[in-house]
Design a protein around this motif. Sequence first.
Motif, PDB file in Angstrom:
ATOM      1  N   SER A   1       0.987  -1.189   0.046  1.00 18.04           N
ATOM      2  CA  SER A   1       0.075  -0.146   0.025  1.00 18.04           C
ATOM      3  C   SER A   1       0.840   1.330   0.129  1.00 18.04           C
ATOM      4  CB  SER A   1      -1.017  -0.105   1.267  1.00 18.04           C
ATOM      5  OG  SER A   1      -0.202  -0.002   2.232  1.00 18.04           O
ATOM      6  N   THR A   2       0.575   2.279  -0.638  1.00 14.40           N
ATOM      7  CA  THR A   2       1.082   3.648  -0.711  1.00 14.40           C
ATOM      8  C   THR A   2       0.494   4.483   0.246  1.00 14.40           C
ATOM      9  OG1 THR A   2       1.468   3.437  -3.338  1.00 14.40           O
ATOM     10  CG2 THR A   2       1.712   5.725  -2.127  1.00 14.40           C
ATOM     11  N   ILE A   3       1.365   5.191   1.160  1.00 14.55           N
ATOM     12  CA  ILE A   3       1.328   5.885   2.104  1.00 14.55           C
ATOM     13  C   ILE A   3       1.620   7.242   1.962  1.00 14.55           C
ATOM     14  CG2 ILE A   3       0.616   4.035   3.903  1.00 14.55           C
ATOM     15  CD1 ILE A   3       3.420   4.356   5.009  1.00 14.55           C
ATOM     16  N   ILE A   4       1.290   8.446   2.468  1.00 14.44           N
ATOM     17  CA  ILE A   4       1.784   9.726   2.320  1.00 14.44           C
ATOM     18  C   ILE A   4       1.446  10.518   3.477  1.00 14.44           C
ATOM     19  CG2 ILE A   4       1.232  11.840   0.787  1.00 14.44           C
ATOM     20  CD1 ILE A   4       0.029   9.733  -1.401  1.00 14.44           C
ATOM     21  N   SER A   5       2.554  11.074   3.852  1.00 20.82           N
ATOM     22  CA  SER A   5       2.546  12.305   4.984  1.00 20.82           C
ATOM     23  C   SER A   5       2.771  13.608   4.357  1.00 20.82           C
ATOM     24  CB  SER A   5       3.497  11.727   5.875  1.00 20.82           C
ATOM     25  OG  SER A   5       3.532  12.516   7.030  1.00 20.82           O
ATOM     26  N   THR A   6       2.344  14.615   4.836  1.00 24.72           N
ATOM     27  CA  THR A   6       2.607  16.070   4.268  1.00 24.72           C
ATOM     28  C   THR A   6       2.455  16.832   5.555  1.00 24.72           C
ATOM     29  OG1 THR A   6       1.412  15.505   2.504  1.00 24.72           O
ATOM     30  CG2 THR A   6       1.554  17.852   3.216  1.00 24.72           C
ATOM     31  N   ALA A   7       3.538  17.856   5.681  1.00 28.21           N
ATOM     32  CA  ALA A   7       3.746  18.714   6.658  1.00 28.21           C
ATOM     33  C   ALA A   7       3.680  20.238   6.147  1.00 28.21           C
ATOM     34  CB  ALA A   7       5.037  18.840   7.274  1.00 28.21           C
ATOM     35  N   THR A   8       2.768  21.002   6.417  1.00 28.63           N
ATOM     36  CA  THR A   8       2.254  22.433   5.767  1.00 28.63           C
ATOM     37  C   THR A   8       2.939  23.568   6.790  1.00 28.63           C
ATOM     38  OG1 THR A   8       0.611  21.244   4.882  1.00 28.63           O
ATOM     39  CG2 THR A   8       0.608  23.751   4.887  1.00 28.63           C
ATOM     40  N   CYS A   9       3.491  24.358   6.142  1.00 31.98           N
ATOM     41  CA  CYS A   9       3.760  25.637   7.134  1.00 31.98           C
ATOM     42  C   CYS A   9       2.874  26.504   7.295  1.00 31.98           C
ATOM     43  CB  CYS A   9       5.196  26.623   6.181  1.00 31.98           C
ATOM     44  SG  CYS A   9       6.415  25.615   5.612  1.00 31.98           S
TER      45      CYS A   9
ATOM     46  N   PRO B   1       9.453  18.997  -1.792  1.00 30.64           N
ATOM     47  CA  PRO B   1       8.805  20.270  -1.297  1.00 30.64           C
ATOM     48  C   PRO B   1       7.315  20.106  -2.030  1.00 30.64           C
ATOM     49  CG  PRO B   1      10.657  20.990  -2.059  1.00 30.64           C
ATOM     50  CD  PRO B   1      10.642  19.610  -2.431  1.00 30.64           C
ATOM     51  N   LEU B   2       6.264  20.768  -1.631  1.00 29.09           N
ATOM     52  CA  LEU B   2       4.742  20.782  -2.200  1.00 29.09           C
ATOM     53  C   LEU B   2       5.065  21.856  -3.353  1.00 29.09           C
ATOM     54  CD1 LEU B   2       2.704  21.135   0.904  1.00 29.09           C
ATOM     55  CD2 LEU B   2       3.303  19.233  -0.524  1.00 29.09           C
ATOM     56  N   SER B   3       4.264  21.733  -4.405  1.00 26.21           N
ATOM     57  CA  SER B   3       4.361  22.504  -5.579  1.00 26.21           C
ATOM     58  C   SER B   3       4.018  24.135  -5.163  1.00 26.21           C
ATOM     59  CB  SER B   3       3.665  22.015  -6.861  1.00 26.21           C
ATOM     60  OG  SER B   3       2.164  21.934  -6.352  1.00 26.21           O
ATOM     61  N   THR B   4       3.348  24.156  -3.992  1.00 29.20           N
ATOM     62  CA  THR B   4       2.896  25.471  -3.462  1.00 29.20           C
ATOM     63  C   THR B   4       4.037  26.170  -2.811  1.00 29.20           C
ATOM     64  OG1 THR B   4       1.883  24.308  -1.694  1.00 29.20           O
ATOM     65  CG2 THR B   4       0.332  24.758  -3.473  1.00 29.20           C
ATOM     66  N   GLY B   5       5.172  25.439  -2.367  1.00 26.78           N
ATOM     67  CA  GLY B   5       6.245  26.188  -1.691  1.00 26.78           C
ATOM     68  C   GLY B   5       6.092  26.331  -0.329  1.00 26.78           C
ATOM     69  N   ASN B   6       4.864  25.721   0.419  1.00 25.03           N
ATOM     70  CA  ASN B   6       4.702  26.118   1.663  1.00 25.03           C
ATOM     71  C   ASN B   6       4.424  24.734   2.495  1.00 25.03           C
ATOM     72  OD1 ASN B   6       2.193  25.039   0.791  1.00 25.03           O
ATOM     73  ND2 ASN B   6       0.821  26.299   2.074  1.00 25.03           N
ATOM     74  N   GLY B   7       5.318  23.612   2.253  1.00 24.65           N
ATOM     75  CA  GLY B   7       5.322  22.438   2.619  1.00 24.65           C
ATOM     76  C   GLY B   7       6.113  21.302   2.166  1.00 24.65           C
ATOM     77  N   TYR B   8       6.178  20.200   2.929  1.00 22.38           N
ATOM     78  CA  TYR B   8       6.734  19.133   2.146  1.00 22.38           C
ATOM     79  C   TYR B   8       6.029  17.685   2.370  1.00 22.38           C
ATOM     80  CZ  TYR B   8      11.381  16.959   1.499  1.00 22.38           C
ATOM     81  OH  TYR B   8      12.691  16.357   1.097  1.00 22.38           O
ATOM     82  N   THR B   9       6.215  16.864   1.415  1.00 23.47           N
ATOM     83  CA  THR B   9       5.449  15.718   1.502  1.00 23.47           C
ATOM     84  C   THR B   9       6.518  14.531   1.311  1.00 23.47           C
ATOM     85  OG1 THR B   9       3.626  14.392   0.206  1.00 23.47           O
ATOM     86  CG2 THR B   9       5.292  15.732  -0.931  1.00 23.47           C
ATOM     87  N   ALA B  10       6.129  13.182   1.922  1.00 28.12           N
ATOM     88  CA  ALA B  10       6.906  12.166   1.706  1.00 28.12           C
ATOM     89  C   ALA B  10       5.906  10.894   1.343  1.00 28.12           C
ATOM     90  CB  ALA B  10       7.595  11.944   2.936  1.00 28.12           C
ATOM     91  N   THR B  11       6.221  10.102   0.284  1.00 24.48           N
ATOM     92  CA  THR B  11       5.539   8.968  -0.091  1.00 24.48           C
ATOM     93  C   THR B  11       6.137   7.911   0.029  1.00 24.48           C
ATOM     94  OG1 THR B  11       4.390  10.533  -1.783  1.00 24.48           O
ATOM     95  CG2 THR B  11       4.384   7.963  -1.894  1.00 24.48           C
ATOM     96  N   ALA B  12       5.671   6.788   0.583  1.00 23.29           N
ATOM     97  CA  ALA B  12       6.327   5.530   0.873  1.00 23.29           C
ATOM     98  C   ALA B  12       5.233   4.064   0.461  1.00 23.29           C
ATOM     99  CB  ALA B  12       6.522   5.571   2.325  1.00 23.29           C
ATOM    100  N   VAL B  13       5.784   3.184   0.329  1.00 18.77           N
ATOM    101  CA  VAL B  13       5.067   1.801   0.128  1.00 18.77           C
ATOM    102  C   VAL B  13       5.557   1.005   1.301  1.00 18.77           C
ATOM    103  CG1 VAL B  13       4.965  -0.048  -1.292  1.00 18.77           C
ATOM    104  CG2 VAL B  13       5.217   2.209  -2.437  1.00 18.77           C
ATOM    105  N   VAL B  14       4.385   0.155   1.824  1.00 16.18           N
ATOM    106  CA  VAL B  14       4.371  -0.538   2.849  1.00 16.18           C
ATOM    107  C   VAL B  14       4.329  -2.233   2.264  1.00 16.18           C
ATOM    108  CG1 VAL B  14       3.502  -1.623   4.940  1.00 16.18           C
ATOM    109  CG2 VAL B  14       3.386   0.766   4.502  1.00 16.18           C
ATOM    110  N   PHE B  15       5.358  -2.979   2.428  1.00 17.81           N
ATOM    111  CA  PHE B  15       5.553  -4.223   1.721  1.00 17.81           C
ATOM    112  C   PHE B  15       5.154  -5.189   2.676  1.00 17.81           C
ATOM    113  CE2 PHE B  15       8.404  -1.632  -0.722  1.00 17.81           C
ATOM    114  CZ  PHE B  15       8.078  -1.906  -1.932  1.00 17.81           C
ATOM    115  N   GLY B  16       4.689  -6.369   2.214  1.00 12.47           N
ATOM    116  CA  GLY B  16       4.266  -7.406   3.019  1.00 12.47           C
ATOM    117  C   GLY B  16       2.925  -7.555   3.329  1.00 12.47           C
TER     118      GLY B  16
END
Length: 111
Positions: free
Chosen positions: A38-46, A70-85
């Motif tokens: 499954s793909t999981i996403i976390s976002t931190a916004t200023c 960085p977010l395309s809006t320039g006001n945060g950061y995002t990370a995308t991961a995959v959980v295996f198994g």
Amino acid sequence: KHFKFDKDDRKDRDNRTATNLYTVVGNTTAGSAGTANSTIISTATCDVGDVTTGGSFVVTGNATIRSSQPLSTGNGYTATAVVFGNVSIPGGSLGSVTADAICLDKPPLRP
């Protein structure tokens, strides 16, 4: 020549600007129990009006990072991961991702 400056005679003393950096920790997103790959996403916004200067992430368990940016809006950061198994079997590891953003506190513009 030598010049002596009077610290109380500075022309910019009433127009000070300070730049401050702060960190925002985003949501921790975990893989769904019983769901493999499954793909999981976390976002931190200023805060509103501030901009990001960078960021990072933390992954746990069976999560593997796929992208962080960085977010395309320039006001945060995002990370995308995959959980295996298959996390629903005994001893299966769920895995999670948490992003953080390093933000620049921009003072409001004066009219």
